[in-house]
Design a protein around this motif. Structure first.
Motif, PDB file in Angstrom:
ATOM      1  N   GLN A 142     -22.229  16.419  -5.664  1.00 17.00           N
ATOM      2  CA  GLN A 142     -22.572  16.973  -6.982  1.00 17.00           C
ATOM      3  C   GLN A 142     -24.067  16.824  -7.220  1.00 17.00           C
ATOM      4  N   SER A 143     -24.687  17.876  -7.681  1.00 18.28           N
ATOM      5  CA  SER A 143     -26.104  17.801  -8.048  1.00 18.28           C
ATOM      6  C   SER A 143     -26.378  18.911  -9.069  1.00 18.28           C
ATOM      7  N   GLN A 144     -27.342  18.684  -9.940  1.00 19.32           N
ATOM      8  CA  GLN A 144     -27.600  19.610 -11.039  1.00 19.32           C
ATOM      9  C   GLN A 144     -27.875  21.034 -10.530  1.00 19.32           C
ATOM     10  N   SER A 145     -27.711  21.992 -11.438  1.00 27.32           N
ATOM     11  CA  SER A 145     -27.960  23.383 -11.068  1.00 27.32           C
ATOM     12  C   SER A 145     -29.414  23.565 -10.617  1.00 27.32           C
ATOM     13  N   GLY A 146     -29.579  24.390  -9.601  1.00 26.54           N
ATOM     14  CA  GLY A 146     -30.937  24.720  -9.145  1.00 26.54           C
ATOM     15  C   GLY A 146     -31.651  23.622  -8.396  1.00 26.54           C
TER      16      GLY A 146
END
Ligand SMILES: Nc1ncnc2c1ncn2[C@@H]1O[C@H](COP(=O)(O)OP(=O)(O)OP(=O)(O)O)[C@@H](O)[C@H]1O
Length: 474
Positions: free
Chosen positions: A113-117
């Motif tokens: 999981q990692s933030q958008s963009g």
């Protein structure tokens, strides 16, 4: 129930510089949001503070932070050459941390999981390219699944671009209409949507016996039993049992996480804390509309006043996308509408026009809420607050993905969510509460303030970045 009033920032309490939380985003800059930037030369303008992407990548709090270079990650030379050609200087956090785990042997599953963009695509593409045997270029060895044809095409383009120096690399899309009746899938990397992939395997047009890696992008959405979950289960049942499974998304709500852990057993996991889910460079605002009828006029006024880069307007239904398109065009605005009712080729050309800047405003539904990467998008409008199905329940995950179409890889952007009645107001309040975010209130009574606010935020928080050219354009 949360009260939006407790989550808003009143206009007078909101200095233009207040939105960003990291030092790296406190820069003031004059250049338009989608202007090209140069990593070695700071752009000259009347403001003195400059921030470059390298600053963000040295900020331990930033999701773009990394300690190592790509070279230190030990990737094969042709892949490193591809990264160089894309002007990727340093990995982001997800790339640096997830890659060694995904590349270790024996292969282990991954839930990331990692933030958008923040570069999740390159993280799994680098793994795929490192794992395939290029001497068997016509044998499918990696399968990447995405929820929409647009995202599948975009990922295909990223594989081709990063892999441009990998000799004999063949990447094929498995989306409706892409594979002829008589020709089977020939590529070593296949990027597709689950329904088409199942169909191809059934018709023996896709040989899955040599597949080593399965990537599911937007995995929470893809595995959700309300959506594409069943199809993804069917795909997995067709594949070799020892295949490495990599699940990626910016969001993994709890109800899907348990399921994801069963889908990808014994996976290494990289998860974000709830308070870290939002991207700092996106200034989140809301427009308090007096009633539903006035939403459209307010939207037009907003466009009349702002000279914004590219923007995306999200609506709930295909019908309202088409209706707003017609009305805006009749009022002299140049806009495009893209949704599931259009057939594939016209969807492709609409998105290509938007990527290239030939059209600057895209009206769409949730079909483009996830994954689409167009770096020039500086504003996202939630014309309708995202809800789960037809229920009264807000959809915080879709909200996060929608606003994540701006603020890509260190850029800044603005999101404006329209509320007009108790239901939409409550829904947005719950979303704000869910992420613990403060929303800036805009009022249709005060256009001077609105214009200034949006322009100020864009100017004052713009991070100067040595951005790579948008690898996925075209
Ligand atoms: N190491 C890097 N250096 C510079 N730019 C990068 C790097 N990694 C990725 N990018 C760029 O960042 C942008 C966003 O990447 P990407 O589309 O993979 O994000 P994402 O994490 O998958 O987002 P989403 O959750 O919205 O799907 C792309 O334009 C990509 O080319």
């Amino acid at each position: 129930m949360a009260d939006l009033a407790s989550r808003i920032t009143k206009p007078e309490e909101t200095p233009a510089e207040a939105t960003p939380a990291t030092p790296a985003t406190e820069a003031k800059a004059e250049a338009p949001v989608d202007a090209p930037t140069d990593q070695n030369n700071l752009i000259e303008n009347e403001y003195e503070v400059e921030v470059k992407l390298s600053d963000l990548q040295n900020d331990t709090e930033s999701p773009l932070y990394s300690v190592q270079s790509f070279e230190e990650l030990g990737l094969p030379k042709p892949i490193n050459d591809g990264l160089l050609a894309m002007n990727f200087k340093k990995p982001s956090k997800i790339q640096e941390r997830a890659l060694p785990l995904m590349l270790s042997n024996p292969p282990r599953n991954m839930i990331a999981q990692s933030q958008s963009g923040t570069g999740k695509t390159a993280a799994f593409v680098l793994t795929v390219l490192s794992r395939i045997d290029l001497s068997k270029s016509r044998q499918p060895q990696a399968l990447i699944l995405a929820p929409s044809r647009e995202l599948a095409r975009q990922i295909q383009m990223v594989v081709q671009t990063i892999g441009q120096f990998c000799e004999n690399l063949v990447v094929e899309a498995a989306i409706p209409g892409s594979i002829g009746r008589d020709t089977g899938v020939q590529g070593s990397v296949v990027v597709g949507t689950p329904g088409t992939v199942i169909d191809l395997v059934r018709r023996r047009a896709l040989n899955v016996s040599g597949l080593k890696v399965l990537v599911i992008d937007e995995a929470d959405n893809m595995l959700d039993q309300q959506g594409l979950g069943e199809q993804c289960v069917r795909v997995k049942a067709l594949l070799p049992k020892d295949i490495q499974i990599l699940l990626f998304s910016a969001t993994f709500p709890e109800r899907v996480m348990a399921y994801a852990e069963r889908y990808a057993p014994n996976a290494n996991q990289m998860k974000l804390k709830q308070q870290d889910l939002t991207v700092k460079g996106i200034s989140q605002m809301y427009m308090d509309c007096p009633d539903q009828d006035q939403k459209y006029d307010i939207l037009c006024k907003l466009y009349g006043l702002m000279t914004i880069g590219s923007s995306v307007i999200f609506v709930r239904t295909r019908e309202s996308a088409t209706e707003i398109q017609k009305r805006m065009e009749a009022d002299g605005h140049k806009v495009s509408a893209l949704h599931g009712a259009h057939e594939g080729a016209s969807r492709d050309s609409l998105l290509d026009d938007f990527r290239s800047g030939r059209s600057k405003v895209l009206i769409t539904t949730n079909v483009l809420a996830r994954g689409i990467d167009v770096s020039s998008v500086s504003m996202v409008i939630n014309y309708d607050i995202p809800m789960k199905g037809t229920s009264n329940e807000p959809d915080p995950e879709t909200y996060l993905h929608r606003i994540g179409r701006t603020g890509r890889f260190g850029r800044v952007g603005v999101s404006i969510s329209f509320v007009y009645d108790g239901r939409s107001f409550n829904a947005l309040s719950q979303i704000a509460e869910h992420y613990g975010i403060d929303l800036i209130q805009l009022s249709p009574e005060d256009w001077d303030y609105t214009e200034k606010k949006v322009q100020d935020v864009i100017k004052s928080t713009r991070a100067k970045a040595d951005y790579a050219p948008n690898a996925t354009s075209g």
